[in-house]
Design a protein around this motif. Structure first.
Motif, PDB file in Angstrom:
ATOM      1  N   VAL A   1      40.046  29.603  42.490  1.00  0.00           N
ATOM      2  CA  VAL A   1      40.366  30.847  41.772  1.00  0.00           C
ATOM      3  C   VAL A   1      41.434  31.600  42.566  1.00  0.00           C
ATOM      4  CG1 VAL A   1      39.496  33.071  40.967  1.00  0.00           C
ATOM      5  CG2 VAL A   1      38.066  31.028  40.781  1.00  0.00           C
ATOM      6  N   VAL A   2      42.524  31.948  41.885  1.00  0.00           N
ATOM      7  CA  VAL A   2      43.579  32.750  42.501  1.00  0.00           C
ATOM      8  C   VAL A   2      43.519  34.147  41.899  1.00  0.00           C
ATOM      9  CG1 VAL A   2      46.062  33.011  42.888  1.00  0.00           C
ATOM     10  CG2 VAL A   2      45.033  30.727  42.865  1.00  0.00           C
ATOM     11  N   ASP A   3      43.356  35.157  42.747  1.00  0.00           N
ATOM     12  CA  ASP A   3      43.213  36.534  42.267  1.00  0.00           C
ATOM     13  C   ASP A   3      43.970  37.476  43.198  1.00  0.00           C
ATOM     14  OD1 ASP A   3      41.899  38.244  40.240  1.00  0.00           O
ATOM     15  OD2 ASP A   3      40.964  39.157  41.986  1.00  0.00           O
ATOM     16  N   TYR A   4      44.103  38.732  42.732  1.00  0.00           N
ATOM     17  CA  TYR A   4      44.866  39.724  43.496  1.00  0.00           C
ATOM     18  C   TYR A   4      43.970  40.637  44.314  1.00  0.00           C
ATOM     19  CZ  TYR A   4      48.299  43.458  44.335  1.00  0.00           C
ATOM     20  OH  TYR A   4      49.130  44.376  44.927  1.00  0.00           O
ATOM     21  N   CYS A   5      42.678  40.400  44.306  1.00  0.00           N
ATOM     22  CA  CYS A   5      41.717  41.312  44.939  1.00  0.00           C
ATOM     23  C   CYS A   5      42.184  41.719  46.343  1.00  0.00           C
ATOM     24  CB  CYS A   5      40.364  40.622  45.020  1.00  0.00           C
ATOM     25  SG  CYS A   5      39.127  41.585  45.889  1.00  0.00           S
ATOM     26  N   HIS A   6      42.226  43.027  46.605  1.00  0.00           N
ATOM     27  CA  HIS A   6      42.760  43.498  47.889  1.00  0.00           C
ATOM     28  C   HIS A   6      42.069  44.749  48.413  1.00  0.00           C
ATOM     29  CE1 HIS A   6      44.787  45.767  44.758  1.00  0.00           C
ATOM     30  NE2 HIS A   6      45.059  46.695  45.646  1.00  0.00           N
ATOM     31  N   ASN A   7      40.954  45.157  47.776  1.00  0.00           N
ATOM     32  CA  ASN A   7      40.230  46.318  48.304  1.00  0.00           C
ATOM     33  C   ASN A   7      38.728  46.077  48.205  1.00  0.00           C
ATOM     34  OD1 ASN A   7      39.303  47.193  45.635  1.00  0.00           O
ATOM     35  ND2 ASN A   7      41.405  47.885  45.289  1.00  0.00           N
ATOM     36  N   PRO A   8      37.921  46.842  48.922  1.00  0.00           N
ATOM     37  CA  PRO A   8      36.475  46.582  48.959  1.00  0.00           C
ATOM     38  C   PRO A   8      35.816  46.615  47.586  1.00  0.00           C
ATOM     39  CG  PRO A   8      37.105  48.028  50.762  1.00  0.00           C
ATOM     40  CD  PRO A   8      38.313  47.885  49.904  1.00  0.00           C
ATOM     41  N   ALA A   9      36.186  47.585  46.741  1.00  0.00           N
ATOM     42  CA  ALA A   9      35.566  47.664  45.416  1.00  0.00           C
ATOM     43  C   ALA A   9      35.879  46.419  44.600  1.00  0.00           C
ATOM     44  CB  ALA A   9      36.050  48.923  44.695  1.00  0.00           C
ATOM     45  N   GLY A  10      37.138  45.975  44.664  1.00  0.00           N
ATOM     46  CA  GLY A  10      37.503  44.758  43.959  1.00  0.00           C
ATOM     47  C   GLY A  10      36.778  43.545  44.513  1.00  0.00           C
ATOM     48  N   MET A  11      36.584  43.513  45.831  1.00  0.00           N
ATOM     49  CA  MET A  11      35.885  42.386  46.449  1.00  0.00           C
ATOM     50  C   MET A  11      34.419  42.357  46.015  1.00  0.00           C
ATOM     51  SD  MET A  11      36.172  39.708  48.256  1.00  0.00           S
ATOM     52  CE  MET A  11      37.813  39.920  48.993  1.00  0.00           C
ATOM     53  N   ARG A  12      33.791  43.508  45.827  1.00  0.00           N
ATOM     54  CA  ARG A  12      32.412  43.524  45.341  1.00  0.00           C
ATOM     55  C   ARG A  12      32.333  42.942  43.936  1.00  0.00           C
ATOM     56  NH1 ARG A  12      32.627  48.555  48.026  1.00  0.00           N
ATOM     57  NH2 ARG A  12      31.306  48.557  49.902  1.00  0.00           N
ATOM     58  N   ALA A  13      33.288  43.327  43.073  1.00  0.00           N
ATOM     59  CA  ALA A  13      33.301  42.791  41.717  1.00  0.00           C
ATOM     60  C   ALA A  13      33.566  41.286  41.730  1.00  0.00           C
ATOM     61  CB  ALA A  13      34.353  43.514  40.886  1.00  0.00           C
ATOM     62  N   LEU A  14      34.495  40.871  42.567  1.00  0.00           N
ATOM     63  CA  LEU A  14      34.798  39.450  42.682  1.00  0.00           C
ATOM     64  C   LEU A  14      33.599  38.688  43.236  1.00  0.00           C
ATOM     65  CD1 LEU A  14      36.937  37.213  42.402  1.00  0.00           C
ATOM     66  CD2 LEU A  14      37.718  37.787  44.709  1.00  0.00           C
ATOM     67  N   GLY A  15      32.916  39.275  44.231  1.00  0.00           N
ATOM     68  CA  GLY A  15      31.732  38.642  44.792  1.00  0.00           C
ATOM     69  C   GLY A  15      30.625  38.510  43.768  1.00  0.00           C
ATOM     70  N   ASP A  16      30.463  39.528  42.915  1.00  0.00           N
ATOM     71  CA  ASP A  16      29.463  39.445  41.858  1.00  0.00           C
ATOM     72  C   ASP A  16      29.772  38.286  40.921  1.00  0.00           C
ATOM     73  OD1 ASP A  16      27.242  40.834  40.180  1.00  0.00           O
ATOM     74  OD2 ASP A  16      28.921  40.620  38.769  1.00  0.00           O
ATOM     75  N   PHE A  17      31.051  38.104  40.605  1.00  0.00           N
ATOM     76  CA  PHE A  17      31.448  36.963  39.776  1.00  0.00           C
ATOM     77  C   PHE A  17      31.131  35.643  40.480  1.00  0.00           C
ATOM     78  CE2 PHE A  17      34.928  33.812  39.590  1.00  0.00           C
ATOM     79  CZ  PHE A  17      34.620  33.239  38.362  1.00  0.00           C
ATOM     80  N   VAL A  18      31.441  35.561  41.759  1.00  0.00           N
ATOM     81  CA  VAL A  18      31.190  34.330  42.511  1.00  0.00           C
ATOM     82  C   VAL A  18      29.707  33.981  42.473  1.00  0.00           C
ATOM     83  CG1 VAL A  18      31.181  33.330  44.840  1.00  0.00           C
ATOM     84  CG2 VAL A  18      33.215  34.524  43.993  1.00  0.00           C
ATOM     85  N   GLU A  19      28.841  34.990  42.654  1.00  0.00           N
ATOM     86  CA  GLU A  19      27.406  34.744  42.611  1.00  0.00           C
ATOM     87  C   GLU A  19      26.977  34.221  41.243  1.00  0.00           C
ATOM     88  OE1 GLU A  19      25.040  34.859  44.759  1.00  0.00           O
ATOM     89  OE2 GLU A  19      25.923  35.839  46.503  1.00  0.00           O
ATOM     90  N   ARG A  20      27.414  34.894  40.200  1.00  0.00           N
ATOM     91  CA  ARG A  20      27.010  34.509  38.845  1.00  0.00           C
ATOM     92  C   ARG A  20      27.574  33.143  38.467  1.00  0.00           C
ATOM     93  NH1 ARG A  20      25.323  38.815  35.444  1.00  0.00           N
ATOM     94  NH2 ARG A  20      25.183  40.802  36.549  1.00  0.00           N
ATOM     95  N   PHE A  21      28.843  32.949  38.790  1.00  0.00           N
ATOM     96  CA  PHE A  21      29.499  31.703  38.403  1.00  0.00           C
ATOM     97  C   PHE A  21      28.902  30.522  39.176  1.00  0.00           C
ATOM     98  CE2 PHE A  21      32.925  28.533  38.841  1.00  0.00           C
ATOM     99  CZ  PHE A  21      33.237  28.323  37.503  1.00  0.00           C
ATOM    100  N   ALA A  22      28.704  30.701  40.483  1.00  0.00           N
ATOM    101  CA  ALA A  22      28.177  29.610  41.311  1.00  0.00           C
ATOM    102  C   ALA A  22      26.770  29.222  40.877  1.00  0.00           C
ATOM    103  CB  ALA A  22      28.197  30.014  42.777  1.00  0.00           C
ATOM    104  N   ASN A  23      25.987  30.197  40.485  1.00  0.00           N
ATOM    105  CA  ASN A  23      24.614  29.907  40.076  1.00  0.00           C
ATOM    106  C   ASN A  23      24.558  29.128  38.765  1.00  0.00           C
ATOM    107  OD1 ASN A  23      23.544  31.177  42.323  1.00  0.00           O
ATOM    108  ND2 ASN A  23      23.323  33.155  41.283  1.00  0.00           N
ATOM    109  N   ARG A  24      25.614  29.221  37.956  1.00  0.00           N
ATOM    110  CA  ARG A  24      25.622  28.531  36.670  1.00  0.00           C
ATOM    111  C   ARG A  24      26.339  27.195  36.710  1.00  0.00           C
ATOM    112  NH1 ARG A  24      27.083  32.684  31.892  1.00  0.00           N
ATOM    113  NH2 ARG A  24      27.197  30.655  30.868  1.00  0.00           N
TER     114      ARG A  24
END
Length: 923
Positions: free
Chosen positions: A756-779
């Motif tokens: 996944v290539v994304d522009y995430c560059h701040n803590p709030a964005g990283m939390r949202a991206l991390g939430d996606f990683v958790e959900r996506f990886a689990n599925r």
């Protein structure tokens, strides 16, 4: 009070020009930070004589109401005692008034936490005039505190007014713009002169003075050739003087002898009456006048025509109809039996209606050699006293630019003369024409009394009609604007502005995609560039006001979607006057500590500018799950459309339910055993939009940040009038592929590894991206060669963020990834090489010590080297997330790695996609 003595310490620390709505004002404004120095201890009531001297120099200040709300309120403040930053504000406003700019709004506020420093904010018409005004205001205030030996305010004011006249619009352009503004038609100045765009995008029209987009270039050329004009008018049976053009004085005399004296000679292609010599009675007079006419001819040709006697009338024709007639009287003085000619000129120029050039309704009379000679021909010298009541001409032509006056005769003209003037404009082909009549009386038919059309002018001046010296003004800008924008014709394109800390680029792209499906020509700005109708025309960070204006100037655009960043708002404002729909995705810690924004509340104030720019018939689409965004509803003049991911029964959903019961609009999620459905609610109606797991951008509903972005985009499209079916179709066909959403959640398969290539560059964005990683990886199905799939991330922080924000980025990433590789941006933003990367790594290590998921952190500053390092660590089935700075280079590198795996050998060169810019392969 201290023992210090007042000294001229007032200085300008910073100047910022806002060209649209901003954090200080709904309108464009100049923001100046001043430092009072020791003068902070000396309000005006402690400075003897200050107020009286100021009023003597600028008596117009007596009209300023200030906060008192009545005339003279500012003077009361001066005598009671106010600080000199406040005085500089009012002086700058008055100086603009002196230049003819009707500016009244301003405010002065102390810079928080910095004694002696003040923010001065005031409106302007021309930013260059405003900057010159505040500079002169500061100098004047300092002079009144302590006299400056070489300070001559009268001379400096005259210089200021001349500068203002050079930069300001002429009276004709100003009249058209005033009419356009009264109709809510936006305008953009396209150069430093009089080229102006009226309207936006596909609806735009242009004017230059009184030439319009509909003015024929051929007609302008014909009108500029006085001989050809005469021939065409004569062939149409219209009264014209005999005319021939020559290039030598001898030929001019020959022609004059043939057509008979007296004659007129003038440049073939001149204007403003320059070089026109009248009433030449013999060959010697023609020879003497010839050089004057030839000097004003661009091609060297001079026209000789028979002299037509009578009064000078200008007939203004717009769209083939006569709109105004003015009698032009040459510059002159009238004797009083006591004053000399020179004294009479001085007295006449003292008329407050007279100014430099076109700055006022009349122009000061200039006494040059030609004027002195003309006075001599009338039997006077400049120091002679003419008899009482005798008129002494100082110019032969009645042009306003040479000091002439005008008398309105619009309703006195004979119908035959009106018909002749209208026919002349049609023959030449001009939509806006000035017909110069010479005749004994415009109220009598010229075919019977004698007279002729001596000129047809393209781009005629309006000042003599809008501000006649005698008679009623004619509102002639109205028919001009009617030509360009007939009643009911649109002048604006819909503008949708998107702001927020995270998600604004993706939301903007979704909105543009929806309207592209509707067949609209969408102009979009984002951090990646300017896109016109799906074509990237400029590759740059284009989330500021200059890029917005660029889109509004494009003649193909019929809808605009602007990503609006915090930096552009603080730097220049919005760059346009209003947006029909404003979208605010969220407000999270980012860019804090920059440009005076230190808290989340201050950041929300900045982003709320787009909400304040919503008109009464517009809408703000707001994230109800963000408390700071919710608070922006009070700033919106139009309706509010909420969107929320919250489940029924929450406080936010209860608030939305109440909102919809009152007829409001909202987008919410309805949860069932089949999944989450995005629902549009409008009053009592509920309309199903789409299942979140069927939207490609949500990765089966796991990317909640894109679910929120899709809801925001749908709300904006719905508020802008898009049909429900087209909104649904747009969201269903929008994916995060590199072609539709470059650098935002682009997922590709490289050697069996999901990347996944994304522009995430701040803590709030990283939390949202991390939430996606958790959900996506689990599925995901297990693809790993050995054991549990790993999560590998490449991350980096911008160097201009606060130290704590840079470290926090690493701390958040450590909670979601097994391996973190830290890179650096190509632009270090004033940090030392490796400094930002080491701070991020420190944050990762700190969380690792507390038991975070991450087990390994490595610093690889070069972005492409970091990409290769991540891919070398990855096995089949792993998930790699690359938070890229230069996404095109990263995608090209991944493409090369994929090709290498397929070919079984390292390629000689990258197999690049045309959209992957090779220039971005290296930092």
């Amino acid at each position: 009070m201290s023992d210090e003595q007042p000294s001229p310490d007032l200085t300008i620390v910073q100047v910022r020009v806002y060209r649209g709505p901003n954090v200080w004002s709904y309108d464009k404004a100049l923001h100046v930070v001043v430092d009072l120095g020791v003068l902070e201890q000396f309000p005006t009531n402690t400075l003897p004589g200050f107020t009286d001297q100021l009023l003597e120099l600028l008596p117009g200040l007596e009209a300023h109401t200030c906060s008192r709300g009545h005339r003279g309120g500012f003077i009361e403040r001066l005598r009671e005692g106010t600080w000199l930053g406040h005085v500089a504000e009012h002086v700058a406003l008055q100086l603009q008034q002196e230049a003819g700019h009707d500016i009244r709004r301003g405010k002065t506020r102390q810079v928080k936490g910095v004694p002696g420093r003040y923010n001065i904010v005031f409106s302007y018409v021309d930013e260059r005039v405003a900057q010159a005004a505040i500079a002169l205001a500061v100098r004047l205030v300092n002079h009144l505190v302590q006299p400056e030996p070489e300070f001559d305010f009268a001379d400096l004011l005259d210089t200021f007014l001349r500068q203002a006249e050079r930069t300001a619009f002429g009276p004709s352009t100003a009249a058209i713009l005033e009419e356009a503004v009264s109709r809510d038609i936006p305008w953009i100045r396209l150069n430093e002169h009089s080229l102006v765009q009226l309207g936006q995008g596909v609806h735009q029209q242009r004017i230059r003075a009184t030439m319009t987009s509909q003015t024929s270039a051929l007609a302008v050329d014909i009108a500029g050739d006085k001989e050809l004009t005469g021939k065409l008018l004569a062939s149409a049976g219209l009264p014209t003087p005999g005319t021939e053009s020559v290039r030598s004085a001898g030929a001019a005399v020959t022609i004059a002898d043939r057509i008979g004296y007296p004659v007129v000679i003038k440049p073939l292609d001149g204007n403003h009456g320059r070089g026109v010599c009248l009433d030449l009675k013999d060959g010697d007079a023609v020879r003497a006048a010839f050089p004057t006419a030839q000097d004003q001819s661009r091609r060297g040709w001079v026209v000789v025509e028979s002299m037509v006697t009578g009064k000078d009338y200008r007939c203004l024709i717009v769209g083939g109809r006569m709109q105004a007639i003015a009698e032009r009287v040459p510059a002159h003085v009238v004797g009083d039996g006591m004053s000399t000619v020179q004294e009479l000129v001085t007295e006449t120029n003292a008329d407050p209606r007279r100014g430099v050039g076109h700055e006022k309704v009349l122009t000061r009379i200039s006494v040059d050699d030609a004027a002195v000679e003309l006075v001599r021909q009338q039997g006077f010298g400049m120091d002679d006293v003419p008899p009482a009541g005798e008129m002494v001409k100082l110019a032969l032509t009645g042009n306003m630019s040479t000091g002439g006056i005008s008398v309105d005769r619009t309703f006195e003209a004979h119908p035959d003369n009106v018909e002749i003037a209208e026919e002349a404009a049609r023959v030449i082909g001009l939509d806006v024409a000035g017909i110069d009549f010479i005749c004994p009386d415009i109220a009598l038919p010229v075919r019977e009394t004698g007279g002729a059309i001596c000129e047809v002018n393209a781009a005629p001046g309006f000042r003599m009609h809008t501000h006649p010296t005698v008679g009623e003004p004619q509102f002639i800008a109205k028919p001009v604007v009617d030509l360009l924008f007939p009643p009911g014709a649109p002048s604006r394109v819909p503008i949708i502005a998107v702001t927020g800390t995270n998600g604004k680029t993706t939301t903007s792209r979704m909105i543009a995609h929806v309207f592209k499906g509707l067949g609209r020509k969408v102009g979009m700005t984002s951090t990646d560039g300017v896109v016109i109708d799906e074509r990237l025309v400029i590759r740059a960070d284009a989330s500021g006001p200059k890029s917005a204006r660029m889109v509004l100037q494009n003649p193909r655009v019929d809808l605009a979607v602007f990503e609006v960043a915090r930096g552009g708002i603080l730097r220049e404002g919005l760059g346009y006057d209003r947006n029909d729909v404003a979208v605010v995705t969220n407000v999270a810690p980012d860019h804090l500590g920059m440009r005076g924004v230190d808290t989340l509340e201050q950041l929300a104030e900045v982003k709320a500018v787009v909400v304040e720019a919503v008109p009464r018939d517009g809408a703000a689409v707001l994230n109800a799950d963000d408390a700071l965004v919710r608070g922006m509803r009070r700033r919106c003049s139009g309706e509010v459309v909420w969107f929320s991911l919250q489940a029924p029964g929450s406080d936010v959903r209860d608030m939305i339910d109440e909102h919809c019961r009152r007829g409001g609009k909202a987008l919410v999620l309805d949860t069932s055993d089949k999944g989450d459905m995005i629902v549009i609610r409008h009053g009592r109606r509920t309309m199903q939009l789409a299942w979140t797991h069927l939207l490609p951008a949500t990765f089966g509903g796991t990317a909640l940040m894109n679910v929120a972005n899709a809801m925001a985009a749908a709300g904006a499209a719905f508020a802008a009038g898009a049909p429900l079916h087209d909104i649904r179709q747009g969201l269903r066909t929008f994916s995060t592929s590199y072609y539709l959403s470059p650098g935002r959640m682009n997922m590709i398969d490289v050697q069996g590894t999901d990347v996944v290539v994304d522009y995430c560059h701040n803590p709030a964005g990283m939390r949202a991206l991390g939430d996606f990683v958790e959900r996506f990886a689990n599925r995901r199905d297990a693809k790993a060669d050995l054991g549990k799939p790993s999560r590998i991330a490449m991350i980096g922080a911008a160097g201009d963020r606060r130290d704590e924000d840079v470290r926090e980025l690493g701390e958040v990433a450590a909670d979601f990834f097994d391996v973190v590789v830290v890179r650096e941006d190509a632009n270090l933003r004033r940090r030392a090489p490796g400094e930002a990367a080491e701070m991020v790594a420190d944050g990762v290590r700190a969380r690792m010590a507390q038991g975070a998921r991450c087990k390994q952190v490595t610093v690889v500053p070069d972005e492409l080297a970091a990409v290769r390092h991540c891919m070398a660590l990855a096995n089949r089935g792993d998930l790699v997330v690359l938070c890229a700075d230069k996404h095109a280079g990263v995608l090209a590198e991944l493409e090369g790695l994929a090709h290498q795996a397929q070919a079984g050998a390292h390629p000689q060169g990258l197999v690049g996609d045309p959209d992957l810019d090779p220039a971005e392969l290296r930092p």
